[in-house]
Design an enzyme around this catalytic site. Structure first.
Site, PDB file in Angstrom:
ATOM      1  CG  MET A 151      37.562 -76.572  83.623  1.00  0.00           C
ATOM      2  SD  MET A 151      38.865 -77.755  83.190  1.00  0.00           S
ATOM      3  CE  MET A 151      39.751 -77.865  84.752  1.00  0.00           C
TER       4      MET A 151
ATOM      5  CE  LYS B 160      38.207 -69.186  81.501  1.00  0.00           C
ATOM      6  NZ  LYS B 160      37.534 -69.631  80.263  1.00  0.00           N
TER       7      LYS B 160
ATOM      8  N   GLY C  76      43.344 -75.225  81.608  1.00  0.00           N
ATOM      9  CA  GLY C  76      42.117 -75.932  81.923  1.00  0.00           C
ATOM     10  C   GLY C  76      42.279 -77.424  82.032  1.00  0.00           C
ATOM     11  NE  ARG C  77      39.661 -79.082  77.339  1.00  0.00           N
ATOM     12  CZ  ARG C  77      39.693 -79.202  76.024  1.00  0.00           C
ATOM     13  NH1 ARG C  77      39.302 -80.338  75.460  1.00  0.00           N
ATOM     14  NH2 ARG C  77      40.127 -78.216  75.271  1.00  0.00           N
TER      15      ARG C  77
ATOM     16  CG  HIS D 283      38.868 -69.815  75.620  1.00  0.00           C
ATOM     17  ND1 HIS D 283      38.191 -70.891  76.164  1.00  0.00           N
ATOM     18  CD2 HIS D 283      39.564 -70.308  74.571  1.00  0.00           C
ATOM     19  CE1 HIS D 283      38.458 -71.977  75.450  1.00  0.00           C
ATOM     20  NE2 HIS D 283      39.280 -71.639  74.471  1.00  0.00           N
TER      21      HIS D 283
ATOM     22  CB  CYS E 254      29.960 -70.824  79.782  1.00  0.00           C
ATOM     23  SG  CYS E 254      29.234 -72.476  79.697  1.00  0.00           S
TER      24      CYS E 254
ATOM     25  N   GLY F 200      44.002 -74.094  75.033  1.00  0.00           N
ATOM     26  CA  GLY F 200      44.967 -74.916  74.319  1.00  0.00           C
ATOM     27  C   GLY F 200      46.347 -75.003  74.944  1.00  0.00           C
TER      28      GLY F 200
END
Length: 332
Positions: free
Chosen positions: A17, A138, A233-234, A170, A99, A212
């Site tokens: 990230m 990715k 991720g986040r 993703h 990205c 997600g």
């Protein structure tokens, strides 16, 4: 497929990230999990070739297993960057085909390369030839008006035939026109069934699902459904204690007790002292620690104490200790 440390660790990974997963973040996350695969921020191939390599590529040996993510679309540049990166001891070199930012599109790399699988194949083939380190990809399930159920299997087949055996997918399209990078993380619908179907259709590939996923229970469900790995991720950044402290037990089958968030804070103090002694600033490290007590009594006070004081001139470990004392006071 290669059975190296990174492949085993890819059962659960913390996503690359930009502006977040720097070396300080990765050191913190490694203290929370011995096994999770950690990724750098994306670094462009020209930056590796022409920039400050030690600043861009240097990492603490404690971070292993750790992967470098590269961005680019020139096979020769990517090959040279992979050769250079291999010398730094990375466990994996990953090519970014996901990205969606305007800056990335203008450089013809990132998600826009979903439209050019042949070029991606040329890139990874050159990287594999130049580096002994495993090369992975990715990607997204597609972009814009592409039909993911047609595009994704063709993409995987083409890039597989160039030598890649491990992908992180993703499970969203990227809309290169009309959505911001932030919106591209949330707005396009998730299609987990398609990613699961890719694992059934390409059983020899090591496939991780990304997008997600916010809990270890969700990660376990994807693994139980047949996926080889899960990339978070986040959620792993904003609530690392919930995702990483128990990951070694829940995902990797370890039996030893997990560390507590308090233990992790204490283990970070010597690292902070070394960083400050080298001329660094406290906030460069502590900004990654703000979510350590997410959902716990004292979390707000912890964040406030760090945010208000870490940036002040001369701020040191005592700021972190005082914030931890506040957490303990609220928890008592």
């Amino acid at each position: 497929m290669p059975d190296n440390g990174a492949t085993k660790a890819a059962r659960l990974s913390a996503a690359p990230m930009m502006d977040w997963t720097d070396r300080h973040c990765r050191y913190l996350h490694r203290l929370m999990s011995r096994n999770v695969l950690l990724y750098t921020e994306m670094v462009t191939a020209p930056a590796v070739i022409h920039g400050d390599r030690d600043r861009l590529l240097g990492f603490d040996p404690a971070e292993h297993p750790v992967a470098l993510q590269l961005g680019g679309s020139d096979p020769r540049e990517l090959a040279e960057a992979a050769r250079i990166a291999a010398g730094y001891g990375y466990d994996e070199i990953n090519l970014n085909i996901g990205c969606p930012s305007d800056r990335v599109q203008s450089g013809c790399f990132g998600a826009v390369l979903m439209e050019r699988p042949g070029l991606v194949a040329d890139c990874v083939a050159a990287m594999i030839a130049a580096s002994p380190v495993e090369v992975t990809v990715k990607c997204r399930i597609g972009v814009d008006e592409q039909r993911p159920e047609e595009v994704l299997p063709a993409f995987l087949e083409t890039v597989r035939d160039a030598g890649v055996t491990r992908f992180a997918i993703h499970a969203r399209k990227a809309w290169l026109q009309g959505l911001s990078p932030k919106q591209n993380r949330d707005v396009p619908p998730l299609d987990y069934p398609l990613v699961h179907r890719m694992k059934r259709d390409f059983p020899a590939l090591h496939l991780s699902v990304n997008g997600g996923i916010t809990s270890l229970a969700q990660a376990q469900a994807h693994l139980a459904a047949g996926m080889d790995g899960v990339m978070i991720g986040r959620a792993a950044y904003h609530d690392p204690s919930s995702l990483l402290l128990s990951a070694d037990q829940a995902i990797f089958g370890e039996t030893r007790a997990p560390r507590s968030a308090e233990e992790v804070v204490h283990l970070m103090l010597p690292y902070i002292e070394r960083h400050l002694s080298a001329g660094g600033k406290l906030a460069q490290v502590t900004r990654h620690m703000l979510g350590l007590f997410q959902g716990r009594p004292g979390a707000r006070g912890w964040k406030r104490a760090i945010s208000e004081n870490a940036h002040k001139p001369g701020a040191g470990p005592e700021v972190v200790q005082a914030a931890l004392d506040e957490v303990r006071l609220r928890a008592a």
